[in-house]
Design an enzyme around this catalytic site. Structure first.
Site, PDB file in Angstrom:
ATOM      1  N   HIS A 228       0.838  -1.202   0.000  1.00  0.00           N
ATOM      2  CA  HIS A 228       0.000   0.000   0.000  1.00  0.00           C
ATOM      3  C   HIS A 228       0.868   1.246   0.000  1.00  0.00           C
ATOM      4  CE1 HIS A 228       0.063   1.371   4.305  1.00  0.00           C
ATOM      5  NE2 HIS A 228       0.189   0.092   4.599  1.00  0.00           N
ATOM      6  N   ASP A 240       5.386   2.367   7.565  1.00  0.00           N
ATOM      7  CA  ASP A 240       4.049   1.943   7.141  1.00  0.00           C
ATOM      8  C   ASP A 240       3.466   2.957   6.155  1.00  0.00           C
ATOM      9  OD1 ASP A 240       1.663   0.610   6.980  1.00  0.00           O
ATOM     10  OD2 ASP A 240       0.929   1.232   8.944  1.00  0.00           O
ATOM     11  N   GLU A 272      -5.495   1.883   1.628  1.00  0.00           N
ATOM     12  CA  GLU A 272      -5.376   0.735   2.535  1.00  0.00           C
ATOM     13  C   GLU A 272      -5.714   1.130   3.958  1.00  0.00           C
ATOM     14  OE1 GLU A 272      -3.149  -2.041   5.339  1.00  0.00           O
ATOM     15  OE2 GLU A 272      -3.089   0.132   5.126  1.00  0.00           O
ATOM     16  N   GLU A 273      -5.234   2.296   4.359  1.00  0.00           N
ATOM     17  CA  GLU A 273      -5.354   2.694   5.761  1.00  0.00           C
ATOM     18  C   GLU A 273      -6.778   3.053   6.172  1.00  0.00           C
ATOM     19  OE1 GLU A 273      -3.230   2.200   7.868  1.00  0.00           O
ATOM     20  OE2 GLU A 273      -1.196   2.472   7.126  1.00  0.00           O
ATOM     21  N   ASP A 301       3.892  -5.372   3.739  1.00  0.00           N
ATOM     22  CA  ASP A 301       3.410  -4.361   4.678  1.00  0.00           C
ATOM     23  C   ASP A 301       4.072  -4.671   6.018  1.00  0.00           C
ATOM     24  OD1 ASP A 301       1.990  -2.349   5.909  1.00  0.00           O
ATOM     25  OD2 ASP A 301       0.045  -3.339   5.801  1.00  0.00           O
ATOM     26  N   HIS A 395       1.968   4.629  12.433  1.00  0.00           N
ATOM     27  CA  HIS A 395       0.711   5.387  12.544  1.00  0.00           C
ATOM     28  C   HIS A 395       0.871   6.629  13.420  1.00  0.00           C
ATOM     29  CE1 HIS A 395      -2.432   2.190  11.139  1.00  0.00           C
ATOM     30  NE2 HIS A 395      -1.346   2.197  10.401  1.00  0.00           N
TER      31      HIS A 395
END
Length: 427
Positions: A228, A240, A272-273, A301, A395
Site C-alpha cells: 500500500h 508503514d 489501505e489505511e 506491509d 501510525h
C-alpha cells in the site's frame, strides 16, 4: 537491491516532508508518491496505469484531544466513523476510566461514576459485544463522550464504523494503546481533564491504485506483488508503508529487462489505511478468467518495524500454490542462514486479506510479529528488545527514517527480488 530500496524509501520520506508530513490517501503527498512510482517505472521501461475506484470514507474536520497531563498535552486520535461531532467548542470535563474493562458486562460499571465525563475504555474484543453496545452503555451511565483504544496496540487504529444500527452513538475517538496506558497511569495519580473537539463526516471519495505489468513469454500464469502506498494522516509513513512500496518498486526495476515465461504484475494500493479499499476493489473487479490466471499474490506491509522479526506469511493454507509462495522465501533464507518464523496476523489485516478471501494463494514478509510485544524467543533469534513493541511509531508523526529497521530492509530486499524471479521462471 538494498541500496535501490533505501533510495526509494528516502524519496518517499522527502515527498512527505514536502507535503506536510502526510502521504494519506487523497492528499497531495499521496499524489506525489504515486507520481514518483510512475516516473521510476517509466524510466525502467514499464507503462504504468491508474485503476480508479470510489469508496465511502471519513473526512475529518476536527480532532483535538488535549489534557492537563504534560506528556499528553495533545493526544493523537482518530474520530470513529459514524459517530456524532462534539458540541460547538468541544467538551471540557474530567476523564473517567473503566480500567481494563470494556463495559460490556454490568459488573464493569459497579462502583464507577462516569456521569458528565469523557470515558476511557478499551475497544471490546468480544464477539458478543460491539463498539455500538459499548457506547450505549456509556450513554446510559451518563458519559458525554468516549475515548477508546486497542489495548496492546501502539497505533490509533482506524475503526470503520459502529456496525449494528449506531443507536448508541456518542462522540467517540480512538487513541493509541500507549497513550491510553499513560492516561490510566495519570488517573491513578489524580484528576485528569480533557478538551475533546471532534467533527467528521462520511462522504464518497475517489482514489486509485498504481499498476504495472511485465508480460511473460508464454502468456500463462501471472504472479503479483503489492504494497500500500498511502500513510495514515499526519504521518510520513516510512515504516508503514514506504518501506513495502520501495521493496516492490526496487524489485520491479531490477526485473524489468529479464525474460520470464510467467507474467509479473506490480501494484501500489490506494486507501489501505481506511479499509483496504484499493486491493478490495482490484479483487472485486477480476473476471473469473483473470482470477484463474492469477497464481499468487505477494504482499509487503510492516516490513521495517524498528524492533523487527524476520517473518514469512503463514496463511493456514497448505495447497501446493500457497506452499510454493512460502518456499520462495524460506528457501532463500535457509540458503543464506537467515533465521525466520511464521507470521500469521499481518496477512489477514493488510491488502492480502482480499486475495485470501477470494481463494487466491498469498505469500509475503513481515517484520511485525504476532504478539503485542517481542518475545524472548524472538529476541534470541533476531536481536532487539523483548517485552517491547515491534513498533511504537507506526501510525504516528514519528514514523520517519529514524524509526525503521534498515537491517530488516537489507534482509528483505534481495529475498523479494529472488522470490519473484523464481516464480516468474518456474511458475
Amino acid at each position: 537491491m538494498y541500496h535501490a530500496a533505501k533510495a526509494h524509501i528516502h524519496a518517499f520520506e522527502r515527498i512527505a516532508r514536502e507535503h506536510g508530513n502526510d502521504r494519506s490517501d487523497g492528499s497531495p503527498g499521496f499524489e506525489a508518491s504515486a507520481a514518483y512510482v510512475e516516473t521510476v517505472l517509466r524510466q525502467a521501461g514499464y507503462r504504468p496505469w491508474r485503476q480508479y475506484f470510489h469508496y465511502v470514507g471519513q473526512k475529518v474536520h476536527k480532532k483535538r484531544a488535549a489534557t492537563n497531563v504534560p506528556q499528553l498535552a495533545q493526544v493523537l486520535n482518530r474520530p470513529v466513523a459514524g459517530t456524532p461531532a462534539t458540541p460547538a467548542g468541544g467538551i471540557r470535563t474530567l476523564v473517567a476510566s473503566l480500567g481494563p474493562h470494556d463495559g460490556c458486562h454490568a459488573s464493569d460499571w459497579e462502583g464507577r461514576n462516569v456521569r458528565d465525563t469523557i470515558l476511557l475504555m478499551p475497544l471490546t474484543r468480544s464477539t458478543q459485544c460491539s463498539l455500538n453496545a459499548q457506547l450505549i452503555g456509556a450513554r446510559q451511565h451518563g458519559a458525554l463522550a468516549v475515548v477508546t483504544y486497542v489495548a496492546d496496540s501502539n497505533r490509533a487504529e482506524p475503526y470503520e464504523g459502529l456496525g449494528d444500527d449506531g443507536s448508541g452513538a456518542l462522540p467517540a475517538t480512538i487513541i493509541t494503546g500507549t497513550d491510553a496506558h499513560r492516561l490510566n497511569a495519570a488517573l491513578e495519580r489524580g484528576k485528569v481533564t480533557m478538551h475533546l473537539d471532534l467533527a467528521s463526516t462520511q462522504t464518497t471519495l475517489r482514489s486509485f491504485n498504481v499498476l504495472a505489468e511485465k508480460v511473460g513469454s508464454t502468456g500463462g500464469k501471472m504472479f503479483m506483488a503489492g504494497a500500500h502506498l498511502d500513510s495514515v494522516p499526519d504521518s510520513p509513513g516510512v515504516e508503514d508503508n514506504a518501506a513495502g512500496s520501495a521493496l516492490v518498486l526496487a524489485s520491479a526495476v531490477s526485473l524489468a529487462n529479464l525474460r520470464h515465461p510467467q507474467t509479473l504484475r506490480f501494484a501500489w494500493w490506494g486507501a489501505e489505511e481506511v479499509g483496504l479499499e484499493g486491493s478490495r476493489h482490484f479483487v472485486a473487479q477480476l473476471t473469473p478468467l483473470r482470477q484463474a490466471r492469477l497464481a499468487g499474490y505477494f504482499n509487503f506491509d510492516a516490513v521495517a518495524s524498528p524492533n523487527p522479526i524476520i517473518g514469512v506469511y503463514e496463511t493456514g493454507r497448505h495447497d501446493s500454490a500457497s506452499l510454493a509462495l512460502r518456499r520462495a522465501f524460506t528457501v532463500h533464507f535457509d540458503r543464506t542462514d537467515q533465521a525466520w518464523i511464521p507470521c500469521r496476523n499481518v496477512p489477514r489485516s493488510s491488502d492480502s486479506a482480499a486475495f485470501l478471501e477470494a481463494g487466491i494463494p498469498v505469500g509475503g514478509l513481515c517484520a511485525f510479529g504476532d504478539h503485542g510485544t517481542k518475545t524472548l524467543e524472538e529476541q534470541q533469534l533476531f536481536g532487539g528488545e523483548s517485552g517491547q513493541p515491534y513498533s511504537s511509531t507506526s501510525h504516528t508523526p514519528q514514523d520517519d527514517l529514524d524509526h525503521i529497521s534498515w537491517d530488516a530492509v537489507r534482509t528483505f530486499a534481495p529475498a523479494v527480488r529472488q522470490a519473484l524471479d523464481t516464480l516468474a521462471n518456474d511458475g
